[in-house]
Design an enzyme around this catalytic site. Sequence first.
Site, PDB file in Angstrom:
ATOM      1  N   HIS A  20      18.037 -26.649  13.910  1.00 15.07           N
ATOM      2  CA  HIS A  20      18.483 -25.839  14.526  1.00 15.07           C
ATOM      3  C   HIS A  20      19.259 -24.515  13.960  1.00 15.07           C
ATOM      4  CE1 HIS A  20      21.074 -23.704  18.192  1.00 15.07           C
ATOM      5  NE2 HIS A  20      19.829 -23.193  18.237  1.00 15.07           N
ATOM      6  N   HIS A  90      15.852  -3.059   3.743  1.00 13.81           N
ATOM      7  CA  HIS A  90      14.990  -4.040   2.966  1.00 13.81           C
ATOM      8  C   HIS A  90      15.801  -4.548   2.023  1.00 13.81           C
ATOM      9  CE1 HIS A  90      11.395  -5.581   1.351  1.00 13.81           C
ATOM     10  NE2 HIS A  90      11.514  -5.103   0.073  1.00 13.81           N
ATOM     11  N   ALA A 113       5.657  -6.571   4.815  1.00 16.62           N
ATOM     12  CA  ALA A 113       5.334  -7.820   5.713  1.00 16.62           C
ATOM     13  C   ALA A 113       6.081  -9.041   5.416  1.00 16.62           C
ATOM     14  CB  ALA A 113       3.927  -7.824   5.518  1.00 16.62           C
ATOM     15  N   ASN A 114       7.515  -8.956   5.725  1.00 16.13           N
ATOM     16  CA  ASN A 114       8.296  -9.774   5.395  1.00 16.13           C
ATOM     17  C   ASN A 114       9.197 -10.358   6.734  1.00 16.13           C
ATOM     18  OD1 ASN A 114       7.674  -9.785   2.302  1.00 16.13           O
ATOM     19  ND2 ASN A 114       8.659  -7.846   2.643  1.00 16.13           N
TER      20      ASN A 114
END
Length: 123
Positions: A20, A90, A113-114
């Site tokens: 978790h 970013h 695309a991360n």
Amino acid sequence: MRKHGLLNPALVGHVARLGHTDTFVVADAGLPIPAMVPVVDLTLVFGVPRFSEVVSALLDEVVVEGAVIASETPDQVRGHLPPDPEEVSHEELKRLVGQASFVVRTGETIPYANVIFRSGVPF
């Protein structure tokens, strides 16, 4: 042999160890990854596998309670994510990658695309 789900042994092992609030990253082909963070590199050629394919397979297997993306993340990437991801710069996202349990590198060539996913619990 497994009947369904993830087949890559390294990826299965990393997913099985998630607890978790642990984080993991699904990354495009160019994201810099700190040397101490384990990488499951799925890249074959540019574009294979796609970010969307990898995210879909992982979300079928992992309970996710949150996600972090760069504010520059395009809509075509956001459409594959849980609702209301946290947005950071970013540069901040790249810093947070260093705290992840592991990174899955895709062949994706869509810029930004991360995504950092935070694992949840099924109860």
